[in-house]
Design an enzyme around this catalytic site. Structure first.
Site, short mmCIF file in Angstrom:
data_model
loop_
_atom_site.label_atom_id
_atom_site.label_comp_id
_atom_site.label_asym_id
_atom_site.label_seq_id
_atom_site.Cartn_x
_atom_site.Cartn_y
_atom_site.Cartn_z
N LYS A 26 26.59 27.17 2.90
CA LYS A 26 26.57 27.54 1.49
C LYS A 26 26.50 26.32 0.58
O LYS A 26 26.08 26.42 -0.57
CB LYS A 26 27.80 28.39 1.16
CG LYS A 26 27.74 29.80 1.74
CD LYS A 26 26.49 30.56 1.30
CE LYS A 26 26.49 32.00 1.80
NZ LYS A 26 25.23 32.72 1.47
N SER A 67 27.32 39.23 0.78
CA SER A 67 27.68 39.39 2.18
C SER A 67 28.24 40.79 2.42
O SER A 67 29.08 41.27 1.66
CB SER A 67 28.71 38.34 2.58
OG SER A 67 28.19 37.05 2.45
N ASP A 124 19.15 35.33 4.54
CA ASP A 124 20.19 35.05 3.56
C ASP A 124 19.75 34.25 2.34
O ASP A 124 20.22 34.52 1.24
CB ASP A 124 21.36 34.31 4.24
CG ASP A 124 22.64 34.37 3.43
OD1 ASP A 124 22.91 35.41 2.80
OD2 ASP A 124 23.37 33.37 3.43
N ARG A 135 31.39 36.98 12.89
CA ARG A 135 30.02 36.53 12.65
C ARG A 135 29.37 36.00 13.91
O ARG A 135 30.03 35.59 14.86
CB ARG A 135 30.02 35.40 11.62
CG ARG A 135 30.54 35.77 10.24
CD ARG A 135 29.43 36.23 9.35
NE ARG A 135 29.88 36.51 8.00
CZ ARG A 135 29.05 36.69 6.98
NH1 ARG A 135 27.75 36.59 7.16
NH2 ARG A 135 29.51 36.97 5.77
N LYS A 174 21.97 42.73 3.98
CA LYS A 174 20.79 41.86 3.94
C LYS A 174 20.25 41.58 5.34
O LYS A 174 19.06 41.70 5.60
CB LYS A 174 21.12 40.53 3.26
CG LYS A 174 21.42 40.60 1.78
CD LYS A 174 21.44 39.23 1.12
CE LYS A 174 22.24 38.19 1.85
NZ LYS A 174 23.66 38.54 2.01
N THR A 175 21.15 41.17 6.23
CA THR A 175 20.72 40.81 7.59
C THR A 175 20.26 42.04 8.37
O THR A 175 19.19 42.04 8.98
CB THR A 175 21.87 40.10 8.33
OG1 THR A 175 22.22 38.91 7.63
CG2 THR A 175 21.44 39.73 9.75
N HIS A 198 19.65 34.52 -3.29
CA HIS A 198 20.57 34.94 -2.23
C HIS A 198 20.05 36.26 -1.69
O HIS A 198 20.42 37.33 -2.17
CB HIS A 198 21.98 35.08 -2.79
CG HIS A 198 23.02 35.33 -1.75
ND1 HIS A 198 24.18 36.01 -2.00
CD2 HIS A 198 23.08 34.98 -0.45
CE1 HIS A 198 24.92 36.08 -0.91
NE2 HIS A 198 24.27 35.47 0.06
N ARG A 221 35.09 32.29 3.21
CA ARG A 221 34.94 31.20 2.25
C ARG A 221 36.16 31.12 1.33
O ARG A 221 36.91 32.07 1.18
CB ARG A 221 33.67 31.41 1.40
CG ARG A 221 32.38 31.27 2.17
CD ARG A 221 31.17 31.52 1.26
NE ARG A 221 31.07 32.92 0.86
CZ ARG A 221 31.44 33.39 -0.32
NH1 ARG A 221 31.96 32.58 -1.25
NH2 ARG A 221 31.31 34.67 -0.61
#
Length: 536
Positions: free
Chosen positions: A201, A238, A257, A322, A242-243, A220, A61
């Site tokens: 996003k 990120s 997410d 990703r 989390k994932t 988030h 990003r």
């Protein structure tokens, strides 16, 4: 044009002032979009049928290139210390230039929604220049039936044109890359970057602005649900896990997410997952690994060998490799994207200093303190210019996507925690035995064991000690976890070096939180770490 598009005259882009002399493709599926992406040279297939694309110059990003329109509606609602402002006139000029740039191009349109709770969802039309971007967002937002598409009306529109180059003097940006968000008209313009994560996003940013006014907490976070129906929420930036940690074969995955917490419980904003794949393995993360071998999955910046097999250990392109896939590619994913009110909240941090324990129990006031602080490490490749982990504070564990003042989100979260009697935990997935470069990454096996004990309630029965630096409670022993790892200081060969590092981190917390002190009560202020407690 697809048959669905032919049946719906409302699909005309002229309602946006956008008329293309190229072909406009409406709501194509994975097969058609994959064919188009390959035909156009945007992507190629892996040996297992997934689509792999290169995002060009930008592999993460560009938060410094994101701007929000400052108008009469947003003036008092947006936290401008955290959001770059753009005038309505600059946005209007940019919009006109976007329309002109798109006029001769083929375009791909997806009509979808953000938010599994249909009473709170955001119907969103995404117009992209690249076919693979259309497949990406089709995987990640919530897909609609033919009947729903036929009657679709967009509340928000996103136009994504990677080939567009912004003019700073003309558009008010900082580079040729520009992400412009008009929260009043609900239009997002993305130009000059091929990184598809900017699209998803943008939906999150809009929901983060819209939902608090309705008493709904946008988060988030990832989320899952146990066999007893009790859900858990995992906050984190990120790269903090989390994932990975929410993809638990013993629990139902709600999402990885972005979620909302409303009157009926939690709900996913998305219909897919966007997982990091660097060093991904079938042994450590079998559910996510399996998605990379399915047709319809989109891989970003993943290196292929000469047989087109992905090499997930190769970070030469970027550490931020990703994969984007529909949620139902995970075997135990929720069919509804909704769950009950959470019983546990996990705040994930990747502590690059090696000071934080692997897990700690938080009081509600401590939970708000750490939520507002949002301490972690930026992981290499997630943002431009970040080549190795570095300590950062990102309020609400998602500062780049939070238009409102953090205290609005923090107060709403604290209210919900108290109302539903939620247990809160701080989990360090970062470094142990030393800081980054000296210590090692926290063993995922230990993290999973600690989380399992927290989620099944058994961890609350452990004997705890009070951390001398941060004041939170840390378990002294947990079955299946090496006892020494629970005391970070004991894992360092040089104990005095640990003390200096802890004092440094405490000082950073205190300095960072000074901007919030006027917005919180005494209990939250008292939850801060104290420098005088760091001496051993």
């Amino acid at each position: 044009m697809s048959e669905i598009g032919k049946r719906n005259p409302a699909y005309g882009l002229d309602v946006l002032g956008l008329q293309s002399s190229g072909r406009v493709h409406y709501n194509l599926g994975p097969a058609e979009l994959s064919e188009e992406a390959i035909r156009r040279g945007e992507a190629r297939l892996t040996a297992h049928g997934a689509l792999v694309a290169d995002t060009g110059q930008y592999t993460g990003r560009s938060p410094r290139d994101k701007f929000v329109v400052r108008d009469a509606n947003t003036e008092a609602q947006v936290w401008w210390d955290n959001n770059h402002a753009m005038t309505p006139a600059q946005f209007d000029q940019l919009y006109a230039d976007f329309i002109a740039h798109a006029a001769s191009r083929d375009l791909f349109v997806q009509d979808m929604i953000g938010g599994a709770d249909r009473s709170l969802c955001l119907p969103t039309r995404v117009i992209t220049e690249f076919a693979w971007h259309s497949l990406f967002i089709r995987n990640l937002l919530i897909r609609l039936s033919d009947e729903e598409i036929a009657g679709f009306t967009a509340d928000m529109t996103i136009i994504d044109l990677p080939s567009f180059r912004a003019d700073n003097a003309r558009h008010g940006g900082r580079s040729e890359t520009l992400i412009a968000v008009d929260l009043t008209r609900k239009i997002v313009l993305i130009g000059g970057t091929q990184y598809a994560g900017e699209i998803k996003k943008s939906v999150f940013t809009a929901l983060n602005y819209i939902l608090p006014a309705k008493g709904v907490m946008p988060m988030h976070c990832s989320a899952n649900e146990g066999p007893n129906g009790e859900s858990a929420v995992f906050f984190g930036l990120s790269g903090t896990g989390k994932t990975t940690l929410s993809a638990d074969p013993k629990r139902t995955l709600i999402g990885d997410d972005e979620h909302g917490w409303g009157p009926e419980g939690i709900f996913n904003f998305e219909g897919g997952c966007y997982a990091k794949t660097i060093r991904l393995s079938a042994e450590a993360e079998p559910e996510i690994f399996a998605t990379t071998r399915r047709f319809g999955t989109v891989l970003e910046n993943v290196v292929l060998d000469d047989k087109r097999v992905p090499d997930f250990d190769d970070g030469s392109r970027t550490e931020n490799t990703r994969c984007a896939y529909p949620l139902d590619f995970i075997p135990n994913a929720s069919a509804t994207g909704c769950a009950s009110h959470p019983k546990n909240i996990i705040m994930l941090t990747a502590d690059a200093f090696g000071v934080m324990p692997p897990i700690a129990k938080l009081t509600p006031a401590q939970a708000m303190y750490h939520f507002l602080s949002g301490y972690t490490a930026k992981v290499a490749g997630t943002e431009r210019g970040v080549t190795e982990p570095e300590a950062t504070f990102s309020n609400c564990f998602g500062a780049p996507f939070m238009p409102r003042h953090p205290s609005e989100y923090g107060n709403l979260l604290r209210k919900l925690i108290a109302e539903h009697k939620v247990d809160c935990w701080l989990v360090n997935t970062g470094w142990t035995g030393g800081a980054y470069g000296i210590g090692s990454r926290m063993p995922i096996k230990a993290t999973r064991a600690l989380l399992s004990a927290a989620l099944d309630g058994s961890l609350k029965q452990a004997k705890f000690r009070t951390d001398p630096n941060f004041g939170f409670e840390v378990p002294m022993s947990v079955p299946g976890v090496e006892q020494s790892i629970l005391d970070p200081r004991s894992t360092w060969a040089d104990k005095q070096a640990y003390d200096r590092q802890a004092a440094r981190l405490v000082g950073m917390f205190i300095k960072n939180f000074s901007i919030f002190e006027a917005h919180v009560d005494a209990a939250v202020k008292d939850a801060a770490p104290h420098l005088q407690q760091t001496a051993q």
